[in-house]
Scaffold this motif. Structure first.
Motif, PDB file in Angstrom:
ATOM      1  N   ALA A   1      21.726   3.367   7.662  1.00  0.00           N
ATOM      2  CA  ALA A   1      20.606   3.549   6.728  1.00  0.00           C
ATOM      3  C   ALA A   1      20.247   5.026   6.588  1.00  0.00           C
ATOM      4  N   VAL A   2      20.195   5.727   7.720  1.00  0.00           N
ATOM      5  CA  VAL A   2      19.846   7.153   7.693  1.00  0.00           C
ATOM      6  C   VAL A   2      20.918   7.948   6.960  1.00  0.00           C
ATOM      7  N   GLY A   3      22.172   7.583   7.171  1.00  0.00           N
ATOM      8  CA  GLY A   3      23.276   8.268   6.486  1.00  0.00           C
ATOM      9  C   GLY A   3      23.174   8.122   4.978  1.00  0.00           C
ATOM     10  N   ILE A   4      22.904   6.896   4.541  1.00  0.00           N
ATOM     11  CA  ILE A   4      22.780   6.625   3.102  1.00  0.00           C
ATOM     12  C   ILE A   4      21.575   7.374   2.539  1.00  0.00           C
ATOM     13  N   LEU A   5      20.481   7.321   3.297  1.00  0.00           N
ATOM     14  CA  LEU A   5      19.250   8.007   2.912  1.00  0.00           C
ATOM     15  C   LEU A   5      19.485   9.504   2.725  1.00  0.00           C
ATOM     16  N   GLY A   6      20.127  10.105   3.720  1.00  0.00           N
ATOM     17  CA  GLY A   6      20.384  11.544   3.674  1.00  0.00           C
ATOM     18  C   GLY A   6      21.279  11.905   2.515  1.00  0.00           C
ATOM     19  N   LEU A   7      22.330  11.127   2.335  1.00  0.00           N
ATOM     20  CA  LEU A   7      23.270  11.385   1.251  1.00  0.00           C
ATOM     21  C   LEU A   7      22.550  11.311  -0.088  1.00  0.00           C
ATOM     22  N   TYR A   8      21.730  10.283  -0.230  1.00  0.00           N
ATOM     23  CA  TYR A   8      21.022  10.111  -1.491  1.00  0.00           C
ATOM     24  C   TYR A   8      20.038  11.242  -1.760  1.00  0.00           C
ATOM     25  N   TRP A   9      19.109  11.467  -0.831  1.00  0.00           N
ATOM     26  CA  TRP A   9      18.037  12.423  -1.089  1.00  0.00           C
ATOM     27  C   TRP A   9      18.480  13.874  -1.004  1.00  0.00           C
ATOM     28  N   LEU A  10      19.491  14.157  -0.177  1.00  0.00           N
ATOM     29  CA  LEU A  10      19.870  15.554   0.013  1.00  0.00           C
ATOM     30  C   LEU A  10      21.031  15.969  -0.869  1.00  0.00           C
ATOM     31  N   VAL A  11      21.827  14.994  -1.305  1.00  0.00           N
ATOM     32  CA  VAL A  11      23.022  15.337  -2.057  1.00  0.00           C
ATOM     33  C   VAL A  11      22.953  14.838  -3.493  1.00  0.00           C
ATOM     34  N   LEU A  12      22.665  13.554  -3.674  1.00  0.00           N
ATOM     35  CA  LEU A  12      22.767  12.966  -5.007  1.00  0.00           C
ATOM     36  C   LEU A  12      21.516  13.137  -5.864  1.00  0.00           C
ATOM     37  N   ASN A  13      20.362  13.034  -5.236  1.00  0.00           N
ATOM     38  CA  ASN A  13      19.124  13.086  -6.008  1.00  0.00           C
ATOM     39  C   ASN A  13      18.933  14.447  -6.657  1.00  0.00           C
ATOM     40  N   GLU A  14      18.549  14.459  -7.917  1.00  0.00           N
ATOM     41  CA  GLU A  14      18.239  15.714  -8.612  1.00  0.00           C
ATOM     42  C   GLU A  14      16.730  15.907  -8.583  1.00  0.00           C
TER      43      GLU A  14
ATOM     44  N   ARG B   1       0.827  -1.211   0.000  1.00  0.00           N
ATOM     45  CA  ARG B   1       0.000   0.000   0.000  1.00  0.00           C
ATOM     46  C   ARG B   1       0.856   1.254   0.000  1.00  0.00           C
ATOM     47  N   GLY B   2       1.996   1.180   0.666  1.00  0.00           N
ATOM     48  CA  GLY B   2       2.909   2.324   0.665  1.00  0.00           C
ATOM     49  C   GLY B   2       3.338   2.659  -0.752  1.00  0.00           C
ATOM     50  N   TYR B   3       3.777   1.659  -1.484  1.00  0.00           N
ATOM     51  CA  TYR B   3       4.207   1.889  -2.869  1.00  0.00           C
ATOM     52  C   TYR B   3       3.037   2.279  -3.773  1.00  0.00           C
ATOM     53  N   GLN B   4       1.888   1.629  -3.562  1.00  0.00           N
ATOM     54  CA  GLN B   4       0.723   1.954  -4.402  1.00  0.00           C
ATOM     55  C   GLN B   4       0.302   3.410  -4.229  1.00  0.00           C
ATOM     56  N   ASN B   5       0.539   3.945  -3.039  1.00  0.00           N
ATOM     57  CA  ASN B   5       0.136   5.326  -2.778  1.00  0.00           C
ATOM     58  C   ASN B   5       1.248   6.336  -3.049  1.00  0.00           C
ATOM     59  N   GLY B   6       2.328   5.871  -3.645  1.00  0.00           N
ATOM     60  CA  GLY B   6       3.329   6.812  -4.132  1.00  0.00           C
ATOM     61  C   GLY B   6       4.543   7.022  -3.244  1.00  0.00           C
ATOM     62  N   ALA B   7       4.823   6.075  -2.339  1.00  0.00           N
ATOM     63  CA  ALA B   7       6.056   6.200  -1.551  1.00  0.00           C
ATOM     64  C   ALA B   7       7.259   6.026  -2.479  1.00  0.00           C
ATOM     65  N   ASN B   8       8.329   6.782  -2.224  1.00  0.00           N
ATOM     66  CA  ASN B   8       9.548   6.640  -3.024  1.00  0.00           C
ATOM     67  C   ASN B   8      10.405   5.487  -2.513  1.00  0.00           C
ATOM     68  N   SER B   9      10.275   5.195  -1.235  1.00  0.00           N
ATOM     69  CA  SER B   9      11.121   4.182  -0.637  1.00  0.00           C
ATOM     70  C   SER B   9      10.444   3.698   0.638  1.00  0.00           C
ATOM     71  N   TYR B  10      10.826   2.500   1.076  1.00  0.00           N
ATOM     72  CA  TYR B  10      10.174   1.916   2.243  1.00  0.00           C
ATOM     73  C   TYR B  10      11.260   1.249   3.062  1.00  0.00           C
ATOM     74  N   ILE B  11      11.486   1.753   4.260  1.00  0.00           N
ATOM     75  CA  ILE B  11      12.546   1.204   5.101  1.00  0.00           C
ATOM     76  C   ILE B  11      11.949   0.711   6.399  1.00  0.00           C
ATOM     77  N   ARG B  12      12.224  -0.540   6.724  1.00  0.00           N
ATOM     78  CA  ARG B  12      11.772  -1.052   8.015  1.00  0.00           C
ATOM     79  C   ARG B  12      12.770  -0.617   9.064  1.00  0.00           C
ATOM     80  N   LYS B  13      12.244  -0.077  10.154  1.00  0.00           N
ATOM     81  CA  LYS B  13      13.142   0.394  11.208  1.00  0.00           C
ATOM     82  C   LYS B  13      13.891  -0.783  11.789  1.00  0.00           C
ATOM     83  N   PRO B  14      15.212  -0.756  11.641  1.00  0.00           N
ATOM     84  CA  PRO B  14      15.963  -1.837  12.270  1.00  0.00           C
ATOM     85  C   PRO B  14      16.056  -1.574  13.775  1.00  0.00           C
ATOM     86  N   VAL B  15      16.191  -2.632  14.503  1.00  0.00           N
ATOM     87  CA  VAL B  15      16.271  -2.499  15.946  1.00  0.00           C
ATOM     88  C   VAL B  15      17.683  -2.053  16.335  1.00  0.00           C
TER      89      VAL B  15
END
Length: 139
Positions: free
Chosen positions: A122-135, A100-114
């Motif tokens: 994961a957060v570091g990679i996420l931040g780097l990708y969305w804030l730096v690399l993504n156009e 449902r997340g993807y069907q409703n237009g989520a760009n990515s889905y991450i399960r919170k690791p314990v």
């Protein structure tokens, strides 16, 4: 531009908010983390009068007032926010939530690791990708 990009974290669990904040600090992503504790507050920040334009939304699914999937649907239904990157960050293990997340237009889905170290990574990679690399699309 040199503006600090805001990240909107939509999360009602204070421990998870703190964890995410620590992960951002540790990943040297000194971006402004704006926290909304429920779906209503999130939509207000995204579509209300005093709206912010974050670079990224981290969205939990199980939220008070308006749940995460409904927040996502409303983000996608509004032309001002329809292109906003939304990453679902949730502890839900249900495959139906994932779909449902993807069907409703989520760009990515991450399960919170314990495990905190993995979460920081994961957060570091996420931040780097969305804030730096993504156009992003230019409005």
């Amino acid at each position: 531009d040199g503006m600090i990009k805001k990240i909107l974290l939509v999360e009602d669990n204070l421990d998870d908010v703190e964890l995410t904040r620590r992960a951002f600090v540790k990943s040297r992503l000194a971006n402004d983390l704006v926290v909304a504790a429920d779906g209503e507050a999130a939509l207000d920040l995204l579509q209300g009068e005093n709206r912010i334009a974050p670079a990224l939304v981290l969205l939990d699914l199980k939220l008070p007032k308006i749940d995460g999937l409904e927040v996502l649907r409303r983000i996608r239904a509004d032309e001002r926010t329809m292109l906003l990157p939304v990453v679902i960050l949730t502890s839900s293990r249900e495959e139906s939530d994932l779909m449902r997340g993807y069907q409703n237009g989520a760009n990515s889905y991450i399960r919170k690791p314990v495990d905190f170290e993995r979460f920081v990574e994961a957060v570091g990679i996420l931040g780097l990708y969305w804030l730096v690399l993504n156009e992003p699309p230019v409005p």
